[in-house]
Design an enzyme around this catalytic site. Structure first.
Site, PDB file in Angstrom:
ATOM      1  N   ASP A  47      40.530  33.731  28.447  1.00 47.75           N
ATOM      2  CA  ASP A  47      41.113  34.590  29.489  1.00 47.75           C
ATOM      3  C   ASP A  47      40.888  34.013  30.884  1.00 47.75           C
ATOM      4  O   ASP A  47      41.803  33.964  31.703  1.00 47.75           O
ATOM      5  CB  ASP A  47      40.595  36.030  29.384  1.00 47.75           C
ATOM      6  CG  ASP A  47      39.078  36.119  29.372  1.00 47.75           C
ATOM      7  OD1 ASP A  47      38.411  35.065  29.452  1.00 47.75           O
ATOM      8  OD2 ASP A  47      38.564  37.248  29.270  1.00 47.75           O
ATOM      9  N   ARG A  52      42.960  31.116  35.731  1.00 49.83           N
ATOM     10  CA  ARG A  52      42.958  30.037  36.721  1.00 49.83           C
ATOM     11  C   ARG A  52      44.207  29.172  36.610  1.00 49.83           C
ATOM     12  O   ARG A  52      44.793  28.791  37.631  1.00 49.83           O
ATOM     13  CB  ARG A  52      41.693  29.180  36.550  1.00 49.83           C
ATOM     14  CG  ARG A  52      40.399  29.906  36.903  1.00 49.83           C
ATOM     15  CD  ARG A  52      39.204  28.977  36.822  1.00 49.83           C
ATOM     16  NE  ARG A  52      38.938  28.537  35.452  1.00 49.83           N
ATOM     17  CZ  ARG A  52      38.189  29.189  34.584  1.00 49.83           C
ATOM     18  NH1 ARG A  52      37.632  30.344  34.934  1.00 49.83           N
ATOM     19  NH2 ARG A  52      37.980  28.718  33.368  1.00 49.83           N
ATOM     20  N   ASP A  65      37.303  42.075  31.325  1.00 53.47           N
ATOM     21  CA  ASP A  65      36.480  41.037  30.706  1.00 53.47           C
ATOM     22  C   ASP A  65      35.037  41.505  30.558  1.00 53.47           C
ATOM     23  O   ASP A  65      34.428  41.354  29.486  1.00 53.47           O
ATOM     24  CB  ASP A  65      36.542  39.757  31.548  1.00 53.47           C
ATOM     25  CG  ASP A  65      35.698  38.640  30.950  1.00 53.47           C
ATOM     26  OD1 ASP A  65      35.950  38.254  29.797  1.00 53.47           O
ATOM     27  OD2 ASP A  65      34.782  38.152  31.635  1.00 53.47           O
ATOM     28  N   ASP A  69      33.123  42.372  27.013  1.00 52.72           N
ATOM     29  CA  ASP A  69      31.890  41.665  26.658  1.00 52.72           C
ATOM     30  C   ASP A  69      30.772  42.641  26.320  1.00 52.72           C
ATOM     31  O   ASP A  69      30.087  42.513  25.297  1.00 52.72           O
ATOM     32  CB  ASP A  69      31.441  40.766  27.810  1.00 52.72           C
ATOM     33  CG  ASP A  69      32.336  39.552  27.986  1.00 52.72           C
ATOM     34  OD1 ASP A  69      33.097  39.231  27.054  1.00 52.72           O
ATOM     35  OD2 ASP A  69      32.263  38.919  29.060  1.00 52.72           O
TER      36      ASP A  69
END
Length: 226
Positions: A47, A52, A65, A69
């Site tokens: 991801d 980027r 994200d 996690d």
């Protein structure tokens, strides 16, 4: 213009959530669980790369994200608490430590002028070293592998080989001889994160707290809109 909800890295986050829910549904089937959980964990490496590459970084992606996690770690720790009932309190404490240490980094980051929990100002040298990309990747990988190995050891004995007349269980050696060391280091980092974040919050000027309250109020207002 592509909707932020359809960004490639955010779509990867949705897929991670789906794999995680499916893994939870099959937690008693070790093969299926490991495949689904590994898929969710493995996608974590992509991801950020696509964010980027495609210039699709977003606040939604960053929050998604972190929540994915933490949810993944909490899920496997709860499963381990079920599999190893006598150690359940330890796994629950580890779950609390993991969630709280990362959550408290977020307000400390906002107070120090950044929206990223990884860039909060005045961090200790340990935290700055931990968030260096190779170190972060290595530590998170083998910390998760420690949990996965504990799960696997509940169902499988592992391969035993003879070395110089000694019986060596490869799976147990990898788990207790290597992954455990990285896991222990990760818990020390979590504790250091809590101390570092509280130091930042304690020393933050009142203007930073005003900014944090303003951001929180704006978010709550947005969520309350029909």
């Amino acid at each position: 213009m592509v909707s932020i909800f359809l960004y490639v890295p955010n779509s990867i986050g949705y897929a991670r959530c789906l794999f995680m829910v499916l893994a939870l549904a099959y937690w008693q089937d070790s093969t299926t669980f490991l495949l689904l959980y590994s898929a969710s964990f493995g996608l974590d490496a992509w991801d950020g790369y696509f964010a980027r590459l495609l210039e699709q970084s977003s606040e939604l992606g960053a929050v998604l994200d972190m929540l994915t996690d933490r949810s993944g770690s909490a899920m496997i720790l709860m499963i381990l608490a079920q599999l190893y009932k006598s150690f359940a309190p330890i796994f629950l404490v580890l779950m609390y430590l993991d969630c709280f240490s990362h959550w408290v980094q977020t307000p400390s980051g906002l107070c120090s002028g950044t929206s990223s929990d990884k860039q909060a100002g005045n961090q200790s040298p340990i935290i700055r070293f931990y968030y260096a990309r190779p170190v972060l990747t290595f530590t998170c990988l083998f910390n998760e592998l420690f949990f996965i190995m504990l799960y696997l050891l509940h169902f499988k004995e592992g391969t035993v080989v003879m070395i110089s007349g000694l019986s060596i269980n490869i799976l147990k050696l990898f788990t207790w001889g290597f992954c455990l060391v990285v896991f222990a280091a990760k818990q020390l980092v979590n504790i250091n994160q809590i101390v570092s974040a509280h130091t930042i919050l304690q020393s933050s000027p009142s203007s930073s707290w005003t900014r944090l309250k303003s951001i929180t109020t704006m978010q709550m207002t947005e969520y309350a809109k029909p």
